[in-house]
Design a protein around this motif. Structure first.
Motif, PDB file in Angstrom:
ATOM      1  N   GLN A 157      29.341  38.122  36.747  1.00  0.00           N
ATOM      2  CA  GLN A 157      30.468  38.523  36.752  1.00  0.00           C
ATOM      3  C   GLN A 157      30.651  39.920  36.215  1.00  0.00           C
ATOM      4  OE1 GLN A 157      32.348  35.162  34.623  1.00  0.00           O
ATOM      5  NE2 GLN A 157      32.168  33.932  36.219  1.00  0.00           N
ATOM      6  N   GLU A 250      44.079  40.527  38.833  1.00  0.00           N
ATOM      7  CA  GLU A 250      43.712  39.955  40.137  1.00  0.00           C
ATOM      8  C   GLU A 250      42.671  40.955  41.098  1.00  0.00           C
ATOM      9  OE1 GLU A 250      46.202  37.790  44.025  1.00  0.00           O
ATOM     10  OE2 GLU A 250      47.045  39.487  42.783  1.00  0.00           O
ATOM     11  N   ASP A 256      34.515  39.835  37.310  1.00  0.00           N
ATOM     12  CA  ASP A 256      35.182  38.960  38.126  1.00  0.00           C
ATOM     13  C   ASP A 256      36.238  37.913  37.780  1.00  0.00           C
ATOM     14  OD1 ASP A 256      35.656  37.135  40.437  1.00  0.00           O
ATOM     15  OD2 ASP A 256      33.476  36.568  40.698  1.00  0.00           O
ATOM     16  N   PRO A 257      37.423  38.041  38.237  1.00  0.00           N
ATOM     17  CA  PRO A 257      38.569  37.385  37.983  1.00  0.00           C
ATOM     18  C   PRO A 257      38.297  35.758  37.803  1.00  0.00           C
ATOM     19  CG  PRO A 257      39.417  38.975  39.674  1.00  0.00           C
ATOM     20  CD  PRO A 257      37.838  38.860  39.478  1.00  0.00           C
ATOM     21  N   GLN A 258      37.315  35.215  38.311  1.00  0.00           N
ATOM     22  CA  GLN A 258      36.818  33.987  38.494  1.00  0.00           C
ATOM     23  C   GLN A 258      36.350  33.670  37.164  1.00  0.00           C
ATOM     24  OE1 GLN A 258      37.194  31.525  40.731  1.00  0.00           O
ATOM     25  NE2 GLN A 258      38.323  33.288  42.116  1.00  0.00           N
ATOM     26  N   ALA A 259      35.961  34.555  36.288  1.00  0.00           N
ATOM     27  CA  ALA A 259      35.514  34.313  34.740  1.00  0.00           C
ATOM     28  C   ALA A 259      36.443  33.542  34.020  1.00  0.00           C
ATOM     29  CB  ALA A 259      35.279  35.480  34.138  1.00  0.00           C
ATOM     30  N   GLU A 261      38.432  31.006  34.790  1.00  0.00           N
ATOM     31  CA  GLU A 261      38.134  29.813  35.103  1.00  0.00           C
ATOM     32  C   GLU A 261      37.126  29.117  34.245  1.00  0.00           C
ATOM     33  OE1 GLU A 261      37.562  28.679  39.155  1.00  0.00           O
ATOM     34  OE2 GLU A 261      39.513  29.657  39.812  1.00  0.00           O
ATOM     35  N   ILE A 274      46.808  34.974  35.537  1.00  0.00           N
ATOM     36  CA  ILE A 274      46.178  35.932  36.583  1.00  0.00           C
ATOM     37  C   ILE A 274      47.310  36.988  36.796  1.00  0.00           C
ATOM     38  CG2 ILE A 274      45.163  36.498  38.425  1.00  0.00           C
ATOM     39  CD1 ILE A 274      43.507  34.893  36.671  1.00  0.00           C
TER      40      ILE A 274
END
Length: 485
Positions: A157, A250, A256-259, A261, A274
């Motif tokens: 990420q 975003e 990575d913004p998924q980090a 989660e 976000i």
């Protein structure tokens, strides 16, 4: 032939220059007591403003404490805001080694100990957020709350622009970094992906990116990627006692913004936001929205701070925490290492560091597993070293003692007396036979072993006569032998 030789000489010379540049270090200049403090063997630049509950701001890669100046002015009306330049960046010392999550958390520990920042609200950006997580997990007494801003949870990420990634390569990386130090357009290529709109790129970041040294950039990036691999630091977030706010842009191209989660699934008490239309620097791109969200989060935890602050002196006295530390090695402090990293250093750290207490993060379900409401996946129970010792069943022991007492009180009237184990004339080998009492077998009184005949173990008269005869002969022989002597 001559041209080829010249090219080879040039390449060798460039490699030699790059290696020499990679070994450069830099010390802090114009050190003043009110702006610098020596921590873990390095001079660290810090800033303090405002008055109120403490808030600590930790910057990320290639930046410094100046990235927080607009936010610090906004918070200074309600809080005492502390910020520092991490080792290798800003105006702090820039040695050749001592970078990464573990070393950074040691500097943060020494900083908090020096300024007595118990129950502080800690905000970390980028790789500084990983250091904050490790500090709060190892030493929960320092963290009232934790805010993670664009923080990577694993190595996949975390990414850098190609022009900046070249500066992290071994051998030739230092040469690319020095080129960017002196060429503004190269630094703009480095930092342009950090923001969604290039007009939001702060001038302070442009200057701070050129103020470091090649070893600091290369070692920080490569070491952090190794330390956060397989979500090692994210797993430590399961031990966080403090509430956690996770903020991510975003349109972030660096982390990575998924980090967000992953952090939300690891931290027991977390909330995620976000930010739309935002890149890697929300404090510079959306300063109003960012500060408003942070203020709301900090205000919501003030009541918890007032309750915990009353317990802080007792916790400090029981743990033996030093009140003032300039060098954490003098106090014997060393944070717990990350799984699988440098076992020799981890062993020395384990001898000096006091491990954080085990924390129950939610209701305990069957099998001893901890569950968190809203978690995307079940957490693994990582407290395997905690052994379970079954308690004694006192009710069974009391029941057995009561039955024995009743049997002794009944006497010969309530139960059948046992017959003698040996009758006159019997062989001593038969003493092992014990007759069973009535009702001593099954619950209904039926004996499992049937009644044995009384003469089962008796010797016949002929057999007894032979044994007596042999005994007399042997005895007579011994007597005659004694007389003969």
């Amino acid at each position: 032939m001559t041209a080829t030789l010249i090219v080879l000489l040039i390449i060798v010379a460039l490699i030699g220059v790059s290696l020499a540049l990679g070994r450069t270090s830099r010390e802090a200049q114009a050190v003043r007591d009110d702006e610098f403090v020596e921590l873990d063997g390095s001079w660290i630049r810090y800033r303090v403003t405002g008055q109120g509950p403490p808030v600590l701001l930790v910057h990320g890669l290639l930046s410094s404490s100046r990235i927080w100046e607009p936010l610090a002015k906004r918070l200074s009306g309600q809080f005492t805001v502390y910020s520092l330049d991490l080792r290798g960046f800003g105006e702090s010392d820039k040695p050749l080694t001592g970078y990464g999550v573990r070393h950074g958390s040691r500097v943060l520990y020494a900083f908090c100990s020096h300024f007595r920042l118990n129950n502080a609200a800690i905000v970390g950006h980028d790789v500084g957020g990983d250091m904050v997580v490790k500090l709060a997990a190892d030493h929960p007494e320092f963290a009232r709350s934790v805010t993670l801003v664009a923080v990577p949870a694993n190595e996949d990420q975390m990414d850098l622009p190609t022009s900046l990634w070249l500066a992290t390569l071994p051998v030739i990386g230092p040469l690319f970094y020095v080129i960017g130090q002196y060429a503004d357009f190269v630094r703009k290529l480095w930092l342009k992906p950090f923001v969604s709109d290039k007009r939001d790129l702060p001038e302070e970041l442009m200057e701070d990116a050129a103020a470091s040294v090649p070893a600091a950039l290369r070692s920080t990036f490569n070491t952090v990627r190794r330390e956060i691999s397989r979500e090692r630091v994210a797993r430590q977030a399961r031990h966080l006692q403090a509430p956690v706010l996770v903020l991510a842009g975003e349109e972030d191209q660096i982390v990575d913004p998924q980090a967000a989660e992953v952090w939300a699934g690891s931290a027991p008490r977390s909330e995620v936001a976000i930010l739309e239309g935002c890149g890697h620097l929300p404090m510079s791109e959306l300063p109003e929205e960012f500060s408003s969200r942070l203020l709301t989060f900090l205000a919501g935890n003030e009541s918890g701070h007032s309750r915990r602050s009353s317990r802080a002196p007792r916790e400090e006295a029981s743990s033996g925490m030093p009140r003032e530390v300039r060098d954490p090695r003098e106090s014997g402090q060393d944070s717990r290492g990350i799984d699988g990293l440098e076992p020799d250093e981890e062993a020395s750290a384990a001898e000096t560091a006091e491990p954080p207490p085990r924390v129950s993060r939610g209701p305990v379900g069957r099998g001893g597993r901890l569950r968190r409401a809203g978690a995307a996946r079940r957490e693994e129970d990582d407290t395997g070293e905690m052994g379970y010792v079954p308690e004694k069943n006192e009710s069974q022991e009391e029941e057995q003692a009561r039955k024995q007492e009743e049997s002794r009180e009944e006497g010969p009237e309530g139960r059948q007396e046992a017959k003698p184990a040996v009758e006159p004339g019997e062989d001593p080998d038969s003493t092992r036979r014990v007759e069973r009492q009535d009702g001593g077998g099954r619950p209904g009184g039926e004996d499992i072993i049937p009644e044995l005949p009384d003469d089962l173990f008796r010797w016949s008269d002929v057999r007894k006569g032979r044994r007596r005869g042999r005994g007399e002969e042997n005895g007579g022989g011994r007597e005659s032998g004694e007389r003969g002597d």
